[in-house]
Design a protein around this motif. Structure first.
Motif, mmCIF file in Angstrom:
data_model
loop_
_atom_site.group_PDB
_atom_site.id
_atom_site.type_symbol
_atom_site.label_atom_id
_atom_site.label_comp_id
_atom_site.label_asym_id
_atom_site.label_seq_id
_atom_site.Cartn_x
_atom_site.Cartn_y
_atom_site.Cartn_z
ATOM 1 N N ALA A 117 0.804 -1.224 0.000
ATOM 2 C CA ALA A 117 0.000 0.000 0.000
ATOM 3 C C ALA A 117 0.835 1.271 0.000
ATOM 4 C CB ALA A 117 -0.931 0.003 1.222
ATOM 5 N N SER A 118 2.115 1.175 0.211
ATOM 6 C CA SER A 118 2.959 2.366 0.325
ATOM 7 C C SER A 118 2.937 3.190 -0.958
ATOM 8 C CB SER A 118 4.402 1.959 0.631
ATOM 9 O OG SER A 118 5.271 3.069 0.500
ATOM 10 N N PRO A 119 2.467 4.448 -0.896
ATOM 11 C CA PRO A 119 2.452 5.283 -2.105
ATOM 12 C C PRO A 119 3.856 5.569 -2.625
ATOM 13 C CG PRO A 119 1.893 6.578 -0.157
ATOM 14 C CD PRO A 119 1.886 5.148 0.261
ATOM 15 N N GLY A 120 4.826 5.649 -1.709
ATOM 16 C CA GLY A 120 6.196 5.894 -2.139
ATOM 17 C C GLY A 120 6.755 4.755 -2.966
ATOM 18 N N LEU A 121 6.464 3.524 -2.552
ATOM 19 C CA LEU A 121 6.939 2.369 -3.316
ATOM 20 C C LEU A 121 6.201 2.255 -4.643
ATOM 21 C CD1 LEU A 121 7.363 -0.380 -0.545
ATOM 22 C CD2 LEU A 121 9.073 1.172 -1.502
ATOM 23 N N LYS A 122 4.916 2.621 -4.641
ATOM 24 C CA LYS A 122 4.141 2.562 -5.882
ATOM 25 C C LYS A 122 4.684 3.537 -6.926
ATOM 26 C CE LYS A 122 -0.297 1.036 -3.965
ATOM 27 N NZ LYS A 122 -1.726 1.387 -3.753
ATOM 28 N N LYS A 153 1.705 4.155 4.601
ATOM 29 C CA LYS A 153 1.352 5.529 4.243
ATOM 30 C C LYS A 153 2.567 6.370 3.872
ATOM 31 C CE LYS A 153 -2.731 5.497 7.240
ATOM 32 N NZ LYS A 153 -3.439 6.149 8.381
ATOM 33 N N LEU A 154 3.709 5.747 3.747
ATOM 34 C CA LEU A 154 4.932 6.516 3.516
ATOM 35 C C LEU A 154 5.124 6.884 2.047
ATOM 36 C CD1 LEU A 154 7.607 4.937 5.874
ATOM 37 C CD2 LEU A 154 5.849 6.647 6.349
ATOM 38 N N GLU A 155 5.496 8.150 1.841
ATOM 39 C CA GLU A 155 5.838 8.662 0.522
ATOM 40 C C GLU A 155 7.356 8.624 0.354
ATOM 41 O OE1 GLU A 155 3.981 9.684 -1.908
ATOM 42 O OE2 GLU A 155 1.999 10.172 -1.093
ATOM 43 N N VAL A 156 7.811 8.903 -0.864
ATOM 44 C CA VAL A 156 9.245 9.014 -1.108
ATOM 45 C C VAL A 156 9.800 10.129 -0.225
ATOM 46 C CG1 VAL A 156 11.017 9.629 -2.791
ATOM 47 C CG2 VAL A 156 9.120 8.136 -3.463
ATOM 48 N N GLY A 157 10.863 9.842 0.482
ATOM 49 C CA GLY A 157 11.465 10.813 1.389
ATOM 50 C C GLY A 157 11.036 10.651 2.832
ATOM 51 N N ASP A 158 9.955 9.896 3.071
ATOM 52 C CA ASP A 158 9.505 9.651 4.442
ATOM 53 C C ASP A 158 10.364 8.579 5.098
ATOM 54 O OD1 ASP A 158 7.516 11.503 4.141
ATOM 55 O OD2 ASP A 158 5.919 10.033 3.777
#
Length: 219
Positions: A117-122, A153-158
């Motif tokens: 579910a991680s938006p950063g990985l997506k 819930k982590l984005e790139v940079g989180d």
């Protein structure tokens, strides 16, 4: 096998030293030493198959175990294990006596959840794990099998810090002077950028015509 199910049926070794240890191994046991609790160390022999099963749990050195000798039970925690350099079989085990409410230091692995579910990985980011495990001071009866780090819930940079992880009651990290990082969601940086730069440089070099060098003049 869960942590609470690790059991060692042991015998007290009458012979100590190299000869006693070799005799124990020849009889299908793993020699060991039981110490701690304000009691003198005792040379013991553990059943080899029980030691191997405990190792296969993956948390041999971060789990309590029950030691049984002549019907008496003692809570212990493995403190060290020596493996054969060629056969990779257990050669010697150190066990420490503990109490269920005693605070002990253990290294607990970190498991990551929510990766799908991680938006950063997506978005093409990568999970950069800074710490695969964390040292805790924790009551012996509350040692977790693993710490869970939710990255859903982590984005790139989180990042995930130790303060984002729920610890067992009475537990705290050994490092207390800072909120240290467990993992980050990295973009196409670091090693990937370096590799891309090297590839680009190589491609550019291939496209540049070779420079002609004049032959040296003869005197």
């Amino acid at each position: 096998m869960s942590k609470s199910q690790i059991v060692f049926n042991v015998e007290v070794r009458e012979r100590t030293g190299t000869g006693g240890a070799r005799e124990a191994r020849n009889n299908g046991f793993v020699p060991g030493v039981l110490y701690g609790g304000g009691i003198d160390p005792v040379a013991i022999s553990l059943k080899k198959n029980e030691v191997i099963k405990a190792i296969e749990t993956g948390h041999f050195l971060s789990a309590t175990a029950t030691l049984i000798h002549k019907g008496e039970r003692q809570l212990v925690i493995p403190q060290g294990i020596q493996m054969h350099p060629v056969t990779d079989q257990p050669m010697h085990v150190d066990l420490r006596r503990i109490k269920v409410d005693q605070i002990i230091k253990v290294e607990v692995p970190v498991h990551f959840t929510g990766m799908e579910a991680s938006p950063g990985l997506k978005k093409g980011g990568t999970l950069n794990v800074v710490r695969h495990s964390v040292e805790l001071n924790v009551p012996a009866g509350k040692i977790p099998e693993a710490l869970e780090a939710d990255i859903s819930k982590l984005e790139v940079g989180d990042n995930v810090k130790i303060s984002n992880i729920t610890l067992p009651e009475g537990a705290e990290p050994v490092i207390t002077d800072r909120d240290f990082t467990i993992a980050t969601i990295a973009g196409r940086g670091g090693k990937a950028e370096a590799e891309d730069a090297a590839e680009d440089a190589a491609a550019e070099a291939a496209e540049v015509p070779a420079t002609k060098v004049a032959a040296p003049k003869k005197d």
